[in-house]
Motif scaffolding. Structure first.
Motif, PDB file in Angstrom:
ATOM      1  N   LYS A 166       2.070   5.840  -5.009  1.00 41.12           N
ATOM      2  CA  LYS A 166       1.302   5.969  -3.787  1.00 41.12           C
ATOM      3  C   LYS A 166       1.985   6.987  -2.885  1.00 41.12           C
ATOM      4  O   LYS A 166       3.189   6.891  -2.630  1.00 41.12           O
ATOM      5  CB  LYS A 166       1.187   4.612  -3.071  1.00 41.12           C
ATOM      6  CG  LYS A 166       0.306   4.656  -1.835  1.00 41.12           C
ATOM      7  CD  LYS A 166       0.172   3.265  -1.219  1.00 41.12           C
ATOM      8  CE  LYS A 166      -0.744   3.305  -0.007  1.00 41.12           C
ATOM      9  NZ  LYS A 166      -0.892   1.964   0.618  1.00 41.12           N
ATOM     10  N   ASP A 167       1.197   7.962  -2.437  1.00 45.57           N
ATOM     11  CA  ASP A 167       1.720   9.030  -1.574  1.00 45.57           C
ATOM     12  C   ASP A 167       2.910   9.733  -2.209  1.00 45.57           C
ATOM     13  O   ASP A 167       3.900  10.084  -1.541  1.00 45.57           O
ATOM     14  CB  ASP A 167       2.129   8.469  -0.204  1.00 45.57           C
ATOM     15  CG  ASP A 167       0.955   7.851   0.549  1.00 45.57           C
ATOM     16  OD1 ASP A 167      -0.174   8.335   0.354  1.00 45.57           O
ATOM     17  OD2 ASP A 167       1.176   6.895   1.310  1.00 45.57           O
ATOM     18  N   GLY A 168       2.836   9.919  -3.535  1.00 49.75           N
ATOM     19  CA  GLY A 168       3.883  10.625  -4.241  1.00 49.75           C
ATOM     20  C   GLY A 168       5.129   9.825  -4.508  1.00 49.75           C
ATOM     21  O   GLY A 168       6.099  10.333  -5.084  1.00 49.75           O
ATOM     22  N   LYS A 169       5.146   8.548  -4.136  1.00 50.00           N
ATOM     23  CA  LYS A 169       6.306   7.690  -4.342  1.00 50.00           C
ATOM     24  C   LYS A 169       5.984   6.647  -5.408  1.00 50.00           C
ATOM     25  O   LYS A 169       4.916   6.041  -5.395  1.00 50.00           O
ATOM     26  CB  LYS A 169       6.715   7.003  -3.041  1.00 50.00           C
ATOM     27  CG  LYS A 169       7.159   7.969  -1.949  1.00 50.00           C
ATOM     28  CD  LYS A 169       7.572   7.221  -0.686  1.00 50.00           C
ATOM     29  CE  LYS A 169       8.031   8.183   0.400  1.00 50.00           C
ATOM     30  NZ  LYS A 169       8.426   7.462   1.642  1.00 50.00           N
TER      31      LYS A 169
END
Length: 242
Positions: A166-169
């Motif tokens: 999520k959101d690159g994490k």
């Protein structure tokens, strides 16, 4: 041969209880007439007298089973949050329920609560929620169509790693996967008889407000039983583990 175990049920079943009549034997308080020696009893020599007596293989304080926890962040099981048990468990369930309730200050969720005897004979309880409950249902369904229940098999629970982004994490978590294999008939009978003769429940997870989905051998307590008095030998006799 004397019998030194007193099995208890909830107050609602005591009216139909039967007891042994031999003058030297303590009383059994069971949920119905005694037709055979309970399978969880085993013979043991009294160290003081040499007399051979029957004692329980299992140890259980009603309403307070040993707490086994599934840490979904680490993918590990432990006892009471301190004693590690590894990333898998194997046991023959003796009671269980799937229910929705607000417990342990975690909000209202769908839970699966399973009770079992560990390798030392202690009665334990373990909780699952979320996707793990869905996976348990996937095990229950084929058993049902084979005319079996969780109480008839050895259930193996393994922590399975999952990741989400999520959101690159990327976040890692674990869910419980369930499988089973055949169980020894004598071990199944011992747990069946114990769950019949003792009230199987956990005080910390009982609210009286659960939306019950399924249950097996779980004994919801009478209102008076939810109070937590100091244990006394004449009120809460403990079976002796072999």
């Amino acid at each position: 041969m004397s019998t030194k175990v007193k099995a208890q049920r909830s107050a609602t079943t005591e009216a139909g209880a039967a007891s042994t009549t031999a003058p030297e034997a303590p009383v059994f308080t069971l949920s119905g007439p005694i037709t055979a020696v309970p399978a969880y009893l085993t013979e043991k020599a009294d160290e003081a007298t040499g007399e051979v007596v029957q004692v329980s293989r299992f140890r259980y304080l009603p309403g307070h089973p040993r707490q086994v926890r599934f840490d979904a962040k680490a993918g590990q099981f432990n006892i009471g949050g301190t004693v590690p048990l590894g990333n898998s468990l194997s046991f023959i369930p003796l009671a269980w329920r799937v229910f929705q309730d607000d417990i342990l200050n975690m909000g209202r969720k769908l839970w699966a609560e399973l009770f079992f005897a560990d390798e030392k004979g202690a009665i334990c309880a373990v909780l699952f929620h979320g996707y793990s409950v869905e996976n348990l249902y996937r095990l229950i369904e084929p058993l049902f169509y084979d005319d079996l229940t969780l109480a008839d098999v050895v259930v193996k629970v393994t922590a399975e790693k999952k990741q989400t982004t999520k959101d690159g994490k990327t976040a890692t978590y674990y869910i419980a996967q369930f499988s089973y294999e055949a169980a020894d008939a004598a071990e199944v009978a011992a747990r069946r008889d114990f769950a019949r003769d003792f009230p199987i429940w956990r005080a910390e997870t009982y609210t009286g407000n659960a939306d019950l989905r399924i249950q097996h051998a779980y004994t919801a307590p009478a209102e008076d039983d939810t109070k937590d008095p100091e244990p006394a030998a004449e009120q809460v006799p403990l079976p002796i583990a072999a």
